[in-house]
Write a protein that holds these residues in place. Structure first.
Motif, PDB file in Angstrom:
ATOM      1  N   THR A  28       0.851  -1.188   0.000  1.00 33.77           N
ATOM      2  CA  THR A  28       0.000   0.000   0.000  1.00 33.77           C
ATOM      3  C   THR A  28       0.888   1.239   0.000  1.00 33.77           C
ATOM      4  OG1 THR A  28      -0.059   0.181   2.411  1.00 33.77           O
ATOM      5  CG2 THR A  28      -1.730  -1.230   1.373  1.00 33.77           C
ATOM      6  N   ARG A  29       0.256   2.389  -0.198  1.00 32.10           N
ATOM      7  CA  ARG A  29       1.002   3.635  -0.090  1.00 32.10           C
ATOM      8  C   ARG A  29       1.535   3.827   1.326  1.00 32.10           C
ATOM      9  NH1 ARG A  29      -3.044   8.014  -2.582  1.00 32.10           N
ATOM     10  NH2 ARG A  29      -4.554   6.496  -1.794  1.00 32.10           N
ATOM     11  N   THR A  30       0.777   3.344   2.289  1.00 31.12           N
ATOM     12  CA  THR A  30       1.218   3.442   3.685  1.00 31.12           C
ATOM     13  C   THR A  30       2.537   2.701   3.898  1.00 31.12           C
ATOM     14  OG1 THR A  30      -1.087   3.576   4.395  1.00 31.12           O
ATOM     15  CG2 THR A  30       0.544   3.035   6.077  1.00 31.12           C
ATOM     16  N   SER A  31       2.749   1.618   3.146  1.00 27.96           N
ATOM     17  CA  SER A  31       4.007   0.865   3.247  1.00 27.96           C
ATOM     18  C   SER A  31       5.194   1.777   2.950  1.00 27.96           C
ATOM     19  CB  SER A  31       4.000  -0.309   2.275  1.00 27.96           C
ATOM     20  OG  SER A  31       2.865  -1.122   2.444  1.00 27.96           O
ATOM     21  N   LEU A  32       5.055   2.612   1.932  1.00 27.21           N
ATOM     22  CA  LEU A  32       6.127   3.532   1.560  1.00 27.21           C
ATOM     23  C   LEU A  32       6.257   4.665   2.574  1.00 27.21           C
ATOM     24  CD1 LEU A  32       5.543   3.841  -2.298  1.00 27.21           C
ATOM     25  CD2 LEU A  32       7.367   2.598  -1.136  1.00 27.21           C
ATOM     26  N   SER A  39       5.578  11.860   1.895  1.00 28.15           N
ATOM     27  CA  SER A  39       4.197  12.311   1.952  1.00 28.15           C
ATOM     28  C   SER A  39       3.286  11.342   1.218  1.00 28.15           C
ATOM     29  CB  SER A  39       4.078  13.704   1.323  1.00 28.15           C
ATOM     30  OG  SER A  39       4.356  13.636  -0.076  1.00 28.15           O
ATOM     31  N   ASN A  40       1.987  11.470   1.476  1.00 32.36           N
ATOM     32  CA  ASN A  40       1.006  10.639   0.785  1.00 32.36           C
ATOM     33  C   ASN A  40       1.033  10.905  -0.719  1.00 32.36           C
ATOM     34  OD1 ASN A  40      -1.326   8.741   0.936  1.00 32.36           O
ATOM     35  ND2 ASN A  40      -2.418  10.499   0.091  1.00 32.36           N
ATOM     36  N   ALA A  41       1.238  12.170  -1.071  1.00 33.90           N
ATOM     37  CA  ALA A  41       1.280  12.532  -2.494  1.00 33.90           C
ATOM     38  C   ALA A  41       2.477  11.877  -3.187  1.00 33.90           C
ATOM     39  CB  ALA A  41       1.350  14.048  -2.640  1.00 33.90           C
ATOM     40  N   GLN A  42       3.635  11.871  -2.516  1.00 26.72           N
ATOM     41  CA  GLN A  42       4.821  11.241  -3.116  1.00 26.72           C
ATOM     42  C   GLN A  42       4.639   9.734  -3.220  1.00 26.72           C
ATOM     43  OE1 GLN A  42       7.868  12.705  -4.402  1.00 26.72           O
ATOM     44  NE2 GLN A  42       7.756  10.615  -5.216  1.00 26.72           N
ATOM     45  N   PHE A  47       3.718   4.885  -6.553  1.00 25.50           N
ATOM     46  CA  PHE A  47       2.876   3.758  -6.935  1.00 25.50           C
ATOM     47  C   PHE A  47       2.526   3.819  -8.414  1.00 25.50           C
ATOM     48  CE2 PHE A  47       1.820   1.453  -3.053  1.00 25.50           C
ATOM     49  CZ  PHE A  47       1.405   0.234  -3.582  1.00 25.50           C
ATOM     50  N   ARG A  48       2.217   5.023  -8.885  1.00 28.00           N
ATOM     51  CA  ARG A  48       1.891   5.160 -10.315  1.00 28.00           C
ATOM     52  C   ARG A  48       3.100   4.799 -11.171  1.00 28.00           C
ATOM     53  NH1 ARG A  48      -1.547   9.583  -8.748  1.00 28.00           N
ATOM     54  NH2 ARG A  48       0.093  11.133  -9.107  1.00 28.00           N
ATOM     55  N   ALA A  49       4.289   5.213 -10.728  1.00 29.88           N
ATOM     56  CA  ALA A  49       5.507   4.883 -11.475  1.00 29.88           C
ATOM     57  C   ALA A  49       5.721   3.371 -11.504  1.00 29.88           C
ATOM     58  CB  ALA A  49       6.706   5.585 -10.855  1.00 29.88           C
ATOM     59  N   TYR A  50       5.457   2.718 -10.369  1.00 27.14           N
ATOM     60  CA  TYR A  50       5.637   1.260 -10.310  1.00 27.14           C
ATOM     61  C   TYR A  50       4.629   0.555 -11.204  1.00 27.14           C
ATOM     62  CZ  TYR A  50       6.620  -3.356  -8.462  1.00 27.14           C
ATOM     63  OH  TYR A  50       6.981  -4.673  -8.353  1.00 27.14           O
ATOM     64  N   LEU A  51       3.385   0.980 -11.132  1.00 25.62           N
ATOM     65  CA  LEU A  51       2.335   0.349 -11.938  1.00 25.62           C
ATOM     66  C   LEU A  51       2.601   0.521 -13.427  1.00 25.62           C
ATOM     67  CD1 LEU A  51      -0.786   1.414  -9.849  1.00 25.62           C
ATOM     68  CD2 LEU A  51       0.188  -0.881 -10.026  1.00 25.62           C
ATOM     69  N   ALA A  52       3.211   1.652 -13.789  1.00 23.86           N
ATOM     70  CA  ALA A  52       3.515   1.898 -15.198  1.00 23.86           C
ATOM     71  C   ALA A  52       4.563   0.929 -15.726  1.00 23.86           C
ATOM     72  CB  ALA A  52       3.984   3.339 -15.388  1.00 23.86           C
ATOM     73  N   GLU A  53       5.449   0.479 -14.842  1.00 25.05           N
ATOM     74  CA  GLU A  53       6.513  -0.431 -15.258  1.00 25.05           C
ATOM     75  C   GLU A  53       6.133  -1.894 -15.100  1.00 25.05           C
ATOM     76  OE1 GLU A  53       9.473   0.311 -16.654  1.00 25.05           O
ATOM     77  OE2 GLU A  53       8.772   2.385 -16.723  1.00 25.05           O
TER      78      GLU A  53
END
Length: 272
Positions: A28-32, A39-42, A47-53
């Motif tokens: 989850t984002r909370t993991s990061l 921050s939550n935004a970062q 996550f979006r960068a990871y999903l893209a790859e």
């Protein structure tokens, strides 16, 4: 942006996601946020960068648990997993459920290692007082250090012994630092170390005393990809290799089929 082109900080965060998806099967984002204090935004951007790859359909968002789940087709972006990752995970998050054997404490005295290294670098012979396990008392001898090797626990120095007129492996801890290295001289008449420049290819198989089922497990444990497993080492280090692979144990899991000795080519010897 390609995964390999990411800046170091963001790549570290995506590698963390990689490990979570592989070992935990979810992230989850909370993991990061918890791991890196971002921050939550970062975290959302990461996550979006990871999903893209990630490979298509490798991950699925589960609305009920509010986390992404790794699917059957998941493949890591940062290369194959290692047992070292699991060790780090256990020691970090589950310390009470993990322990390791104490390290073998082998003395590595800098008063011995430094003059050996300097003699090696300067191509000098040194006078040492050495206590071997074959001789009841220490013996004074001249040696010319020519190589160093590690057996995984400690360093050994390989040297031409003028007393024995042969190459020998010396344990630095057995050299008396108080009575050694008082005299040096140019390392003359040192022959080519043929055993160092010869490969010993050990061909191993599961021990014949084992049952078929046990032999199958041994093949898995040691990564067999053929009928025999080939272990390549220098002939000069063959003894240490046998000991490390447990070939000299009372009830070994492996046994030697044969050993092939191959003299190194010019490219290999010139590179040393």
């Amino acid at each position: 942006m390609a995964f390999n082109d990411l800046k170091h900080a963001q790549r570290a965060r995506l590698e963390h996601l990689d490990r979570l998806f592989f070992w935990d099967g979810a992230a989850t984002r909370t993991s990061l946020i918890k791991q890196f204090g971002i921050s939550n935004a970062q975290a959302a951007l990461d996550f979006r960068a990871y999903l893209a790859e990630a490979k298509k359909d490798a991950l699925r968002y589960d609305a009920s648990s509010r986390q992404y789940l790794a699917q059957e087709g998941f493949q890591r972006l940062s290369g194959e997993a290692t047992s070292a990752e699991l060790t780090q995970l256990l020691t970090t998050d589950f310390a009470a459920a993990f322990d390791r054997l104490p390290d073998l404490q082998r003395v590595q005295d800098m008063r011995v290692l430094r003059p050996l290294y300097r003699a090696f670098k300067a191509k000098e012979a040194v006078k040492i007082v050495y206590q071997s396990m074959r001789d009841p008392e220490p013996i004074t001898r001249w040696i010319a250090p020519v190589r160093f090797a590690s057996d995984g626990v400690r360093l050994h120095v390989r040297a031409w012994c003028y007393t024995r007129q042969a190459f020998r492996d010396f344990h630095p801890a057995r050299i008396d630092p108080e009575r050694s290295f008082e005299e040096t001289r140019p390392a003359e008449a040192v022959p080519t170390d043929e055993d160092w420049f010869t490969w010993a290819i050990l061909k191993l198989k599961p021990h014949s005393r084992l049952t078929d089922a046990q032999q199958r497990v041994v093949r898995i444990e040691f990564g067999f990809t053929a009928d025999v497993l080939e272990v390549r080492t220098r002939k000069a280090l063959e003894f240490y290799t046998e000991r490390r692979w447990g070939l000299e144990q009372k009830e070994p899991r492996l046994e030697r089929v044969s050993t092939e000795y191959v003299v190194m080519g010019a490219e290999e010897t010139d590179a040393i």
